[in-house]
Design a protein around this motif. Structure first.
Motif, mmCIF file in Angstrom:
data_model
loop_
_atom_site.group_PDB
_atom_site.id
_atom_site.type_symbol
_atom_site.label_atom_id
_atom_site.label_comp_id
_atom_site.label_asym_id
_atom_site.label_seq_id
_atom_site.Cartn_x
_atom_site.Cartn_y
_atom_site.Cartn_z
ATOM 1 N N ALA A 129 -7.781 -59.589 -37.959
ATOM 2 C CA ALA A 129 -6.579 -59.826 -38.760
ATOM 3 C C ALA A 129 -6.821 -60.919 -39.787
ATOM 4 O O ALA A 129 -6.304 -60.864 -40.910
ATOM 5 C CB ALA A 129 -5.418 -60.202 -37.839
ATOM 6 N N VAL A 130 -7.612 -61.930 -39.424
ATOM 7 C CA VAL A 130 -7.933 -62.999 -40.376
ATOM 8 C C VAL A 130 -8.732 -62.445 -41.549
ATOM 9 O O VAL A 130 -8.487 -62.786 -42.711
ATOM 10 C CB VAL A 130 -8.713 -64.129 -39.674
ATOM 11 N N ARG A 131 -9.689 -61.554 -41.253
ATOM 12 C CA ARG A 131 -10.477 -60.958 -42.337
ATOM 13 C C ARG A 131 -9.592 -60.129 -43.261
ATOM 14 O O ARG A 131 -9.750 -60.156 -44.488
ATOM 15 C CB ARG A 131 -11.611 -60.100 -41.763
ATOM 16 N N ARG A 132 -8.654 -59.385 -42.677
ATOM 17 C CA ARG A 132 -7.748 -58.591 -43.511
ATOM 18 C C ARG A 132 -6.884 -59.502 -44.384
ATOM 19 O O ARG A 132 -6.670 -59.218 -45.570
ATOM 20 C CB ARG A 132 -6.877 -57.695 -42.634
ATOM 21 N N LEU A 133 -6.381 -60.593 -43.792
ATOM 22 C CA LEU A 133 -5.564 -61.536 -44.549
ATOM 23 C C LEU A 133 -6.369 -62.193 -45.658
ATOM 24 O O LEU A 133 -5.888 -62.383 -46.779
ATOM 25 C CB LEU A 133 -4.991 -62.593 -43.597
ATOM 26 N N GLY A 142 -8.922 -60.900 -47.221
ATOM 27 C CA GLY A 142 -9.101 -59.906 -48.270
ATOM 28 C C GLY A 142 -7.854 -59.757 -49.132
ATOM 29 O O GLY A 142 -7.948 -59.601 -50.356
ATOM 30 N N LEU A 143 -6.667 -59.812 -48.507
ATOM 31 C CA LEU A 143 -5.425 -59.730 -49.276
ATOM 32 C C LEU A 143 -5.253 -60.942 -50.187
ATOM 33 O O LEU A 143 -4.752 -60.827 -51.316
ATOM 34 C CB LEU A 143 -4.233 -59.607 -48.320
ATOM 35 N N LEU A 144 -5.665 -62.120 -49.699
ATOM 36 C CA LEU A 144 -5.604 -63.326 -50.535
ATOM 37 C C LEU A 144 -6.477 -63.173 -51.772
ATOM 38 O O LEU A 144 -6.062 -63.498 -52.892
ATOM 39 C CB LEU A 144 -6.053 -64.548 -49.729
ATOM 40 N N LEU A 145 -7.699 -62.674 -51.568
ATOM 41 C CA LEU A 145 -8.617 -62.514 -52.694
ATOM 42 C C LEU A 145 -8.114 -61.467 -53.677
ATOM 43 O O LEU A 145 -8.362 -61.562 -54.883
ATOM 44 C CB LEU A 145 -10.009 -62.126 -52.186
ATOM 45 N N ALA A 146 -7.401 -60.455 -53.169
ATOM 46 C CA ALA A 146 -6.881 -59.404 -54.040
ATOM 47 C C ALA A 146 -5.611 -59.825 -54.763
ATOM 48 O O ALA A 146 -5.140 -59.103 -55.649
ATOM 49 C CB ALA A 146 -6.625 -58.132 -53.229
ATOM 50 N N GLY A 147 -5.027 -60.978 -54.380
ATOM 51 C CA GLY A 147 -3.791 -61.423 -55.014
ATOM 52 C C GLY A 147 -2.582 -60.607 -54.616
ATOM 53 O O GLY A 147 -1.605 -60.516 -55.373
ATOM 54 N N ASP A 148 -2.612 -59.998 -53.428
ATOM 55 C CA ASP A 148 -1.525 -59.130 -52.953
ATOM 56 C C ASP A 148 -0.502 -59.994 -52.203
ATOM 57 O O ASP A 148 -0.602 -60.182 -50.985
ATOM 58 C CB ASP A 148 -2.097 -58.044 -52.049
ATOM 59 N N ALA A 149 0.486 -60.531 -52.919
ATOM 60 C CA ALA A 149 1.455 -61.438 -52.304
ATOM 61 C C ALA A 149 2.274 -60.763 -51.200
ATOM 62 O O ALA A 149 2.402 -61.314 -50.098
ATOM 63 C CB ALA A 149 2.370 -62.023 -53.378
ATOM 64 N N GLY A 183 1.484 -58.198 -49.335
ATOM 65 C CA GLY A 183 0.585 -57.940 -48.209
ATOM 66 C C GLY A 183 0.257 -59.199 -47.434
ATOM 67 O O GLY A 183 0.184 -59.181 -46.198
ATOM 68 N N VAL A 184 0.067 -60.312 -48.148
ATOM 69 C CA VAL A 184 -0.232 -61.582 -47.488
ATOM 70 C C VAL A 184 0.926 -62.025 -46.610
ATOM 71 O O VAL A 184 0.754 -62.418 -45.446
ATOM 72 C CB VAL A 184 -0.559 -62.661 -48.541
ATOM 73 N N LEU A 185 2.136 -61.964 -47.149
ATOM 74 C CA LEU A 185 3.309 -62.383 -46.371
ATOM 75 C C LEU A 185 3.494 -61.486 -45.152
ATOM 76 O O LEU A 185 3.826 -61.971 -44.055
ATOM 77 C CB LEU A 185 4.555 -62.338 -47.257
ATOM 78 N N GLY A 186 3.276 -60.182 -45.316
ATOM 79 C CA GLY A 186 3.423 -59.271 -44.182
ATOM 80 C C GLY A 186 2.386 -59.527 -43.104
ATOM 81 O O GLY A 186 2.715 -59.539 -41.902
ATOM 82 N N ALA A 187 1.133 -59.750 -43.506
ATOM 83 C CA ALA A 187 0.078 -60.002 -42.522
ATOM 84 C C ALA A 187 0.318 -61.308 -41.786
ATOM 85 O O ALA A 187 0.072 -61.407 -40.571
ATOM 86 C CB ALA A 187 -1.276 -60.031 -43.232
ATOM 87 N N VAL A 201 -2.531 -67.335 -53.549
ATOM 88 C CA VAL A 201 -2.489 -66.068 -54.277
ATOM 89 C C VAL A 201 -2.359 -66.317 -55.772
ATOM 90 O O VAL A 201 -3.087 -65.741 -56.591
ATOM 91 C CB VAL A 201 -1.324 -65.199 -53.777
ATOM 92 N N HIS A 202 -1.449 -67.187 -56.167
ATOM 93 C CA HIS A 202 -1.234 -67.430 -57.591
ATOM 94 C C HIS A 202 -2.406 -68.185 -58.200
ATOM 95 O O HIS A 202 -2.755 -67.958 -59.366
ATOM 96 C CB HIS A 202 0.066 -68.209 -57.783
ATOM 97 N N ALA A 203 -3.040 -69.054 -57.436
ATOM 98 C CA ALA A 203 -4.206 -69.773 -57.963
ATOM 99 C C ALA A 203 -5.361 -68.825 -58.196
ATOM 100 O O ALA A 203 -6.204 -69.064 -59.078
ATOM 101 C CB ALA A 203 -4.616 -70.887 -57.002
ATOM 102 N N SER A 204 -5.425 -67.722 -57.429
ATOM 103 C CA SER A 204 -6.543 -66.796 -57.592
ATOM 104 C C SER A 204 -6.488 -66.045 -58.918
ATOM 105 O O SER A 204 -7.498 -65.521 -59.385
ATOM 106 C CB SER A 204 -6.557 -65.774 -56.440
ATOM 107 N N THR A 205 -5.299 -65.996 -59.552
ATOM 108 C CA THR A 205 -5.176 -65.301 -60.832
ATOM 109 C C THR A 205 -5.364 -66.223 -62.019
ATOM 110 O O THR A 205 -5.357 -65.760 -63.160
ATOM 111 C CB THR A 205 -3.789 -64.650 -60.927
#
Length: 539
Positions: A258-262, A264-271, A273-277, A367-371
């Motif tokens: 689950a940490v790896r999935r989270l 990956g969502l952080l790197l993708a900027g998927d806000a 998805g991050v909150l849901g995970a 997430v926002h810093a990644s963009t």
């Protein structure tokens, strides 16, 4: 009393080291003690330091056994490998030997307690070779107690040895440290702890998944005692097999998948998805701070993989592959920024009155810093002219008609010749301009194509850096290449040739020639190259 009727002993006590060979990860200390015993160079006081659970008190008891062992036949001497069957060995292991005195400094920290020791050391051992004082948590002694024990600690009778143990060596006065031979017991690596726990569960006739033992070893943080206590709890938790899921539930650890999935969502900027995970982990009972610890471990693992520092052997194959993949796609600047953001988020979550809300806000910040562009990269692009800062205007310009075409900016035109191009490069990047001037001979200049031949040392990235700079200046793709073959002299060589020619022209003038003929040792110094036609006018 039969074995089945004996009270249960926890694993941390049952598997306490009984020989130096049983100590995990302390090979350097064991080797030093073995040499000291073999050469009869035993110190009168030993100080054992290290984190909790690495074996300080157990080591002190082993040293006491090693010094007092008499062997199965009763004729043996000090040895690094005590027999464990003679009366001194058995009495020390059971904590009942009259000449091995264990003192808890936390509850006996006064001057009177130390005075009793100073009085007792004058008397010889009752039955052992050495009278040994084991003082645990010695840093708890008061300042007055330390001062009272100094003289005894420095010059004890030959039959007395002091073994001091502490977890906080920085609290011990230097005057005490200087009177002891110090051993720093290391944290036990997680892989060695996992191997040790595997042997324990085999001896206990319990089945355990390797991943479960690795999780326990990682949670133990280098402490064998802590790890055995966790293992004891996991066995008692129930089930025919100690599983990784069971250990995660028991310790409240985040699922590493689950940490790896989270991550990956952080790197993708998927806000979303991050909150849901994050909420999924929280609903499963995982603390928000534990999620951040897992993310920090992931960033650390990826950074180590990128730096070539090797992988943690306790990681699963899936984690190693994921770390290698991310290491190939992420730069060091991005990883360091992620580490700082997550570290700040972890501190905020720990101090927050609303941990889950603080965790969500901290992850959204990531997430926002990644963009956003990296500040260092943005500064570099500004310096190189790849982007232009737009100054704020005092008042908006007059509005143009809606159907008016957008103004077109003229594209900068490359210089007509190579020397002019060198001047432009020198104005933007002085070091690159100097290299272009001094160490390059021109083969072909046909913008946007530039072919040169090196005449001196050039960095491996010279052509790439020059092409990037010219592309940013003239807004077109440049083809900068290095070639062998005929080429013009470098601009530096041309400059030197011109200076030499000017010097020769001066020397050829009648006045200067007459001066050199009249003064044989004369030389031409500090001259200024003449203007064109100077030699003709002089003639």
């Amino acid at each position: 009393m039969s074995e089945s009727q004996q009270p249960y002993r926890v694993l941390a006590r049952k598997y306490r080291p009984q020989r130096f060979a049983d100590l995990i990860g302390q090979d350097a200390m064991v080797q030093t003690l073995a040499n000291a015993i073999a050469r009869e160079r035993l110190a009168h006081a030993f100080l054992l330091t290290g984190v909790r659970g690495v074996g300080k008190t157990s080591t002190a008891r082993l040293i006491a056994k090693a010094l007092n062992c008499v062997g199965p036949d009763g004729q043996g001497g000090p040895t690094i490998d005590p027999c464990g069957v003679c009366e001194p060995c058995r009495a020390i292991a059971e904590g009942r030997h009259i000449d091995v005195i264990e003192i808890d400094a936390a509850s006996h920290n006064g001057v009177d307690d130390v005075r009793e020791i100073s009085e007792a050391v004058r008397y010889a051992a009752v039955s052992a070779r050495y009278k040994i004082y084991i003082i645990d948590e010695v840093h708890m002694l008061s300042k007055a107690a330390f001062n009272a024990v100094l003289k005894t600690l420095e010059e004890p009778p030959a039959h007395v040895k002091f073994l001091l143990a502490t977890t906080e060596v920085q609290k011990i006065p230097v005057t005490v440290l200087s009177r002891c031979q110090r051993f720093d017991l290391k944290r036990i690596p997680a892989e060695k702890l996992a191997d040790h726990f595997a042997r324990v569960v085999e001896a206990e006739q319990v089945e355990a998944e390797p991943e479960a033992l690795q999780l326990i070893a990682r949670a133990a943080e280098g402490s064998a005692r802590d790890g055995l206590s966790i293992l004891d709890q996991a066995i008692a938790h129930g089930g025919p097999v100690v599983s990784a899921d069971q250990v995660r539930d028991m310790l409240g650890l985040s699922d590493r998948g689950a940490v790896r999935r989270l991550f990956g969502l952080l790197l993708a900027g998927d806000a979303p998805g991050v909150l849901g995970a994050l909420r999924d982990q929280y609903d499963l009972g995982v603390e928000p701070s534990t999620v951040f610890i897992g993310l920090l471990e992931a960033v650390h693992g990826v950074t180590r993989a990128k730096a070539g520092g090797g992988q943690d052997p306790a990681l699963s194959m899936e984690e190693r592959e994921a770390h290698a993949d991310w290491a190939g796609r992420l730069g060091f600047a991005t990883l360091h920024r992620l580490w700082q953001l997550l570290l700040k988020g972890h501190a905020e979550v720990q101090a927050a009155a609303l941990p889950i809300e603080a965790a969500e806000m901290a992850l959204l910040r990531v997430v926002h810093a990644s963009t956003m562009p990296d500040p260092g990269e943005l500064a570099r692009r500004l310096v190189n002219g790849e982007v232009t800062a737009v100054p704020a205007q005092a008042a908006p310009p007059e509005a143009a008609p809606a159907d008016a075409p957008a103004p077109m900016l003229a594209r900068p035109t490359p210089p007509a010749d190579f020397p002019a191009l060198v001047e432009v490069v020198n104005a933007r990047r002085p070091l690159l301009g100097q290299q272009l001037h001094d160490f390059v001979g021109l083969v072909r200049y046909a913008p946007p194509e530039l072919v040169v031949r090196p005449t001196g040392p050039l960095p491996a990235e010279f052509a790439r850096d020059l092409g990037a700079l010219l592309r940013s200046i003239y807004e077109m793709r440049w083809d900068v290449s290095i070639a062998d073959g005929p080429a013009e002299p470098s601009l530096l060589d041309k400059q030197k040739s011109a200076e030499n020619a000017a010097r020769d022209a001066i020397l050829a003038t009648p006045v200067v020639k007459a001066a050199f003929e009249a003064f044989a040792e004369a030389e031409l110094v500090d001259y200024t190259p003449p203007e064109p036609g100077f030699a003709a006018r002089s003639a």
